[in-house]
Every structure is written in structure tokens, then in C-alpha cells.
Design an enzyme around this catalytic site. Sequence first.
Site, PDB file in Angstrom:
ATOM      1  N   ASP A 554     102.737   5.130  52.168  1.00 39.02           N
ATOM      2  CA  ASP A 554     101.991   4.466  53.126  1.00 39.02           C
ATOM      3  C   ASP A 554     100.637   5.271  53.281  1.00 39.02           C
ATOM      4  OD1 ASP A 554     101.328   2.537  54.983  1.00 39.02           O
ATOM      5  OD2 ASP A 554     102.531   3.362  56.487  1.00 39.02           O
ATOM      6  N   ASP A 630     100.349  -4.214  57.946  1.00 43.40           N
ATOM      7  CA  ASP A 630     100.648  -4.260  59.366  1.00 43.40           C
ATOM      8  C   ASP A 630     100.328  -5.661  59.994  1.00 43.40           C
ATOM      9  OD1 ASP A 630     101.168  -1.504  58.903  1.00 43.40           O
ATOM     10  OD2 ASP A 630      99.406  -0.644  59.725  1.00 43.40           O
TER      11      ASP A 630
END
Length: 955
Positions: A554, A630
Site C-alpha cells: 500500500d 480508498d
Amino acid sequence: MATRRWFLGLALIFCVCLIPALSVDKTNFKTCEQSSFCRRQRSLEPGPSQYRALLGSAKLTADKFEIQLINDKTKVPLLLEVFGLHGNMTRIKINELKPLKPRYEVIDVLVGTPASENLQVTGQDDNTLELSLGDGGQKLLVTGSPFRLDVLSDQELVLSVNSRGLLYFEHLRARKDTLSAKVSSAVGNMWHKVKNLFSSDSEKTNTASENDNQSAGEEPETVNEEETKKEEDEAGMWEETFKTHTDSKPSGPSSVGLDFSLPGFEHVYGIPEHADNLRLRTTESTDPYRLYNLDVFQYELYNTMALYGAVPLLLAHNIHRTLGIFWLNAAETWVDISSNTAGKTLFGKMLQYMQGGGETPQTDVRWMSESGIIDFFLLLGPSPTAVFKQYASLTGTQALPPYFSIGYHQCRWNYNDEDDVRNVDASFDEHDIPYDVIWLDIEHADGKRYFTWDPHKFPTPKNMLTGLKEKRRKMVAIVDPHIKIDSAYRIHSEIRSRNYYVKTKDGSDYEGWCWPGSAAYPDFTNPEMRAWWSSMFSYDQYEGSMDNLFVWNDMNEPSVFNGPEVTMHKDAVHWGGWEHRDIHNMYGLYVHQATAEGLIHRSGGKERPFVLTRAFFAGSQRYGAVWTGDNAADWEHLKISIPMCLSLALAGISFCGADVGGFFKNPETELLVRWYQAGAYQPFFRAHAHLDTPRREPWLHGQTNTDIIREAIQQRYALLPFWYTLFYNAHRDAEPVMRPLWVEFPEDMSTFAIDDQYMLGSALLVHPVTEANAREVHIYLPGIGEVWYDVHTYQKYKAPQKLYQPVTSSTIPVYQRGGSIIPRKDRPRRSSDCMQSDPFTLYVALDLQGEAQGQLYLDDGHSFNYQQNEFVYRKFNYSHGQLTSSSLDPQGTFETSEWLERVIIIGSSKPNSITLHQPDGSETQLEFEYNSQTSVLTVRKPGVNIASDFTMSLR
């Protein structure tokens, strides 16, 4: 993972504050107007080009065509190179003929040197050269003044380059009013001397030849200093400030831009990642599409802002042809799209055509990059499949994933501790819901120190992993590329001692703020750094890891909380002396590559890795999966997951999915259920949730909803053999797993803008329910003379047809295409590994001619042994009342005990008897049932090995 804002306190004290955001703060990210090079590029209006091609300088060698270009204002010469490539592709590069210093050219993206085709000069007049581009029947016309390129296929214009005169190449120069400019000039002169000293005789000969061409009546190479000086004082040329961050721009202005015109094309696609519709919009009245990997906190939908990844591949499609433009540049890039049909209604277009005044539809595409050179590939198709293969020949195909990774993944930020993991795992069994992988986010590590475990929450990681392994399940743990600055942290100490961190412009280690607080950033562009990183995944280095632990990268854009636009400063310096501005969009690819190679190396090269990445670039498909970042728990984010993954698939990245339920906020129960149903039919299937959201595991929403979610997940598991075969075809032949309707029906204009339904392979059409309180969905079934079958009811529909399908809370509209055969495993188990020896059912959907075909690929599901021919690749064919099984690749040697339990033939008539014939001459009468209401024939227990040849005859 969401970006929490880190605020610096007094001295070295800091606190972390989680800011509840309703939407992205756009002021954190540049517009084109705020990006000085984009502003400069865009200020150039269409018109006659500033450049001329010096036809007298043309030179043809065995592998390329060269010609010089001259800017009539500045007199700066450029060198254009044309490479005819095997497979109906053309590569074109434009660079300064004599740059002040080297300009960056992208490496490590192409899988090899593309095979060249011979070019030939087939015609010439006073202002035009004609080149033959290999065996594809294409011609390239080079016009001298004003400079432009035209690609023709069978005398039809396919594509033009610089037809609007927007070639804009900012040459490197010395700043006139600074000492640094003098130093820069001296360095440039020294580089030229060193290059000349070590250049080969042929290179010297080429240079001499170029000079001869210049002196033969062409323009001199002397730079027009007065014209160049006019640009010196423009804001942002030599230094640029955005908010509190100043970019020093030591090399000055260096942007490149070029326009492409696509006559006959109204529909263009690709250039992910954007949270937008599948068909790209025109941008005359908005910002261009931006390609610049960024950590965008709760991104906004339906705009052209940059997101986490960037693939500079654009596809154009009409009923006659598909083509692609691959712009090989890793710097910040903006893409403008305009159209002469924009804003016109369909009726208006028809009226204009009927009145005889209609112009040919045309889309114009303009690429603008901050640095590097112009280097692009024209992928001339002509079919969608051909373009996919052409692009894959350059950047590679989708990695074949391990079998478990196409099952269901359970994640949140964060499962609290080992007991929490065990309880969640046990609850899946208690509620009879299959899953393959449980995930751990950043809180599992000791103080955000990656490659470690929190000693209080995860004191015995091997025990935890062993418990999962006994149930034939896996775990994924996050490993991010920002490293906590802590002298007691071994990873940090080793990277610093080896001098592997990215540097500032002043030569010190680059530092920024991220999850651990003060962090440094490994320089993944350095192959030695990547090799070292890979070595950290070995079992003796990554303490507590086991062979059922996999990885998630990430924040690898890279995310720098206190950096400009939440990323790294552009004047940071990487291996080889290149600025971050040159390589930015490749950073995430390099992290992904190094991690995947680490998982391969830990197994001695035997086992396939699974690595999920957030940031990506062209070629990232070679290393694993991506997800859409996200997202939020609302219906629009559910809808947008479809075109986002379709865009990625068109750009070669098939292993895509979105966080089921939405990462931010709390989904209402209906939305969560619908998201599970949609996710079950997307390539990467993972539920994920923000730290501050209530728990939302599948069994926490009442028995009725638990049952619906279980059914959706079980549908996924039943289709795993089909999914795995699709992934093999993606790996082998570059066929997208999830694809827009127009890929399968390229002449059906009704499909060109559809992005709320899609195909899985060529056999299944899926239209997830993405509206709240839906009672019906509008579905288009394409294909002249084709039929489709509802996979749940077996109802038959003739195509083409638009229909309104009634839906209930448990409905997932999925249709099997007549003429297809799909292999399934219909016995539900706790994980994919537990299904390994289960029998198959073949679902045979007959077309109007009573025929069908399908495939099945099998191997051990986890190793690279398939590369040594340890696989099974079968073809099933139904024709004239006979179902046959034969090998699609006789080299396959994999042995399996899996067998055929049932054959379900949809759209069949009732036979009198069914006989199974085997190669040894034996014949067996088979039992069957026939449902006259649904026209479905069920053949029971053929009992043959799924990898064997057989014939089943219906009489």
C-alpha cells in the site's frame, strides 16, 4: 488505506489526527493551470506546426528510419526515429538531436526489445516521404512542412500525428542569469565530449552524416537565443511553488507534448486510473485527464483527477477497427481529448448526415508530459484482440495467479490480535461461508515497522499461520515502502548503511511523514535495492512468516503525508542521478516487482507469489493484483467499480477489484449485500473497511442477509474453474478476464458506451444491481442471431434485445451465452484448496444451431510447474448431438484425479438415450433427466476423468 493527516508539532514532537472527510480536498492536488508545464503546453493553440521535417536528413537503416525536425522559432533540432515492429505496431521516438545532458528514457517496462520489421521508402515528392510499415499493409506519410505524420491502411487514413500542430518539445537549456546555469552548461559540454570520446565509429559517422544533411541546404542547428530568452521569465519555468512546497527544477523546463487525430473514431477508452465512466470524456471545458500516481483521500467520482495508478495506454474503437496509443513516459502526464461530435445528439448527427453536410467523426488526443522524451507505440490492431496482444507483447501479460487468490478475501483495518483472527476464521466455518484469505493491516506490525509483528497483539505469528494452514487457508500482511526512521529498527539501519534511500536534491536521505511518523523511502529504482528488499521476504529474514503468508503493498505512489500533493518532491534524486519527476509513475511498479520477486525467491523459485498493489504503471500486470483504493460506502462508488476495473482490463491489468462494502463510512445493509453480489463477479474479491467503521463481517446483518451473502460467495466458488481458465487465457493470450461488451461485439454500436454490465470471458454477461431499492434492471443482450440463458432460471432470450429484468434482494443478473460451455464445481467447501479433488459439472448452453464450445485449464494451482508443461488444457465441443473432450495443448502432462460428475445441457431437446464412448472402445449408457419446461437436460455421473478424451452421444 486512508491517508490520515500528520501535523508537525513544536520541535520534533508530532501528533496524528484522523480527519473525518466527506470528500477529497481538491486543493491538495494541482489543476492543469497550477501545473506550469501543463499550462504552457495547453497554451499552444492548434494551427500550423512550428516544426518542419528536414527531408534531406532522412536516413533508412536496417531497423529504423531517422529524420531531423527543426523548430522554426528556436532553431532547436530534434531527431525523429521510426521503428516498424512485428505484429502491426510502429514505434516513434522524438528526442533532442544534441541535448544539453541526457533526457530520461523509460526502462524496465518493456519485456524485451520489440522485434523489428523492415521499413521501405516507397514514394517521395518535394514535401512528402512515404514509408511502408512492414507486412501489415500500412503506410506512413512524413510531411515536411509543416511537419506531420499520417498512417494509412489500404489507402484509408487511420491516424495522424501533429496534424493540429501541437508538437511542443521544451529543449534543455542553461539558465542565463544564474551561476548554476553556467555549471549546468559546463556539465552538458563535458557530457558531450565524453560521449564523443567513447562513441563508436558508426555513431561518429551518423553524426557526421547528420551534419552533412544539415549543410545540404537545410536549416542550421544554431539555437535562436533571442527566441529562447523570451521564455525565461515565465512563471514555473525554473522554479515552481505549490502551497508550501517549492520545486527547484534544476534542469529547467523539459516538457514534451504531441497531438494525435483519430478520424472515424468517436469512442476512446483506457488511460487508467480515474474514477470515471469507461468511455473517456472530452476535456475542452475541463482539466485534462491526469496520470500521476497519488494518494487521494476518499476520491471524488466522475472527474479527471489523478488516482493511485497510471497506465498511459489509450484505445480507440469503431465498427471497423480498434487501435491503441501507448505513450511510454513515467513523468506527470496530462491527456486532453476533444471531438468534433462532442455535444451533438444522435438525432443531430443523423440529420447532419442526411443533409449531406456531415463531417467524418474524429477524436483528437493530446499527450503532455513534464520530462523525458516522446516515445510512443501505435498499436494498429485491427481487432480488439489484436490490440491486447500487441500491448502484451510490449509490457507482458497478466501473471497467472495462485488458485487461492481468486477466492474470497476477508480484510479490515485492522483485525485486533491473534484471538480476533482465530474468532473471525472460526465464524466463517460456523456460518458455512467459504473464504481463502484473512488480511492484516498496518496495526499488526510493531510500531508500523514492516517485516515485524506487534509483540503484544501478535506474539506467535507462526502459531496463527499454522492454524490457518491446517484449514487450508492463507494470510496477507501489509508491507509498505516507507521505513520508520529508528536506529534500533534493523530494516532501516541496513537500508541506510547500504545507501539505498532516495536522496534529496542536496544529497541527504529523503525523509517524509507517513504511518510510522518520520520515515525514509527506499530507492526501488536501484536494482541492488530491489534485490535486497526481495531477500527480506526469506523465512530467516522475515521472522514469523510462513509459506501461507502473502503480501500487500500500500502507499506506494509513494505517499508522503507532508509532501507536495501528498507525495515525493519532484527534485528528489534516484539511482543514476535521475530526478523523481522522471520516474514518479514507476515507483509503485518497482515496489510491486521487488515484493513479488521476494516471494518467488523465498520458495527457491518454485511458488507463484500473490502481491496486491495500490500504485501501478504499464507492466504492473506481470506482478499481481490491484484494487481501486480508498472508496466509500455509497451506491455511486459501487457503480464506479465496474468501469474502473474495465478500464484497467483494457490496459492489460485483469486482476482488479474494489473494496467490498466501501472502505470509508458505514454501508447500509442493502448496499453491503449488493456489493457482495457485485464483488463475487469481479476478478479480485475482497471485503475491506476503515479502522473507524463498525464491524461488518458477512454474518453480522441478520440471517436473511447472511444467507444472501453466503449464496453470492458460493456462486463465486462454484465458478472458480471458469475464473482460473480465464486467468490462464489472460496470461497466455492477453485476453481480458473482465471485458466491455464491445470487445466481444465490436460491430454493435449499442455496446460502445455501456459500462454497467460486462462480459467475463466470452461466455458470461453480468449486470450487478447497483441501485438502491431496485425492483428491476435494464439489460442489453447483444449479438445478432444469438441467444442468452439466465443462469439461475435457464430462461432463454433471443438477441439483440433490451429487457427489464425483475430483481429481488437475492438476484444477481447473470446470463450464459448460447454456444458456450462453462466448467463448475458445485459442492461448497470452506476454501478453494478444500475443493481440489471435487468433481466437475459442465454447463452446456446451446446456440440456435445446437452447438457450444468451452475450455478448462488445470494445474497444481500454486507452483511454476505449469511452465514445464505440468498442466491440463481441455476443449469441450458440442455439435450434432455429441459432446467431445479433447486436448487443446497435447504438451500438458499434469495428472489429476478430478472427474466429471454431471453435464447440464441448456436449450436441449429430450434424447432417447445417451452413450459415453471412451478411447479404449468401451461404451456406457448414462442416466439423465429432462425438464421440458426449461428445456434442460441433466446427465448424471459420466464418471470420466476430466483430463481424458471422451465422446458423449445423444440419440
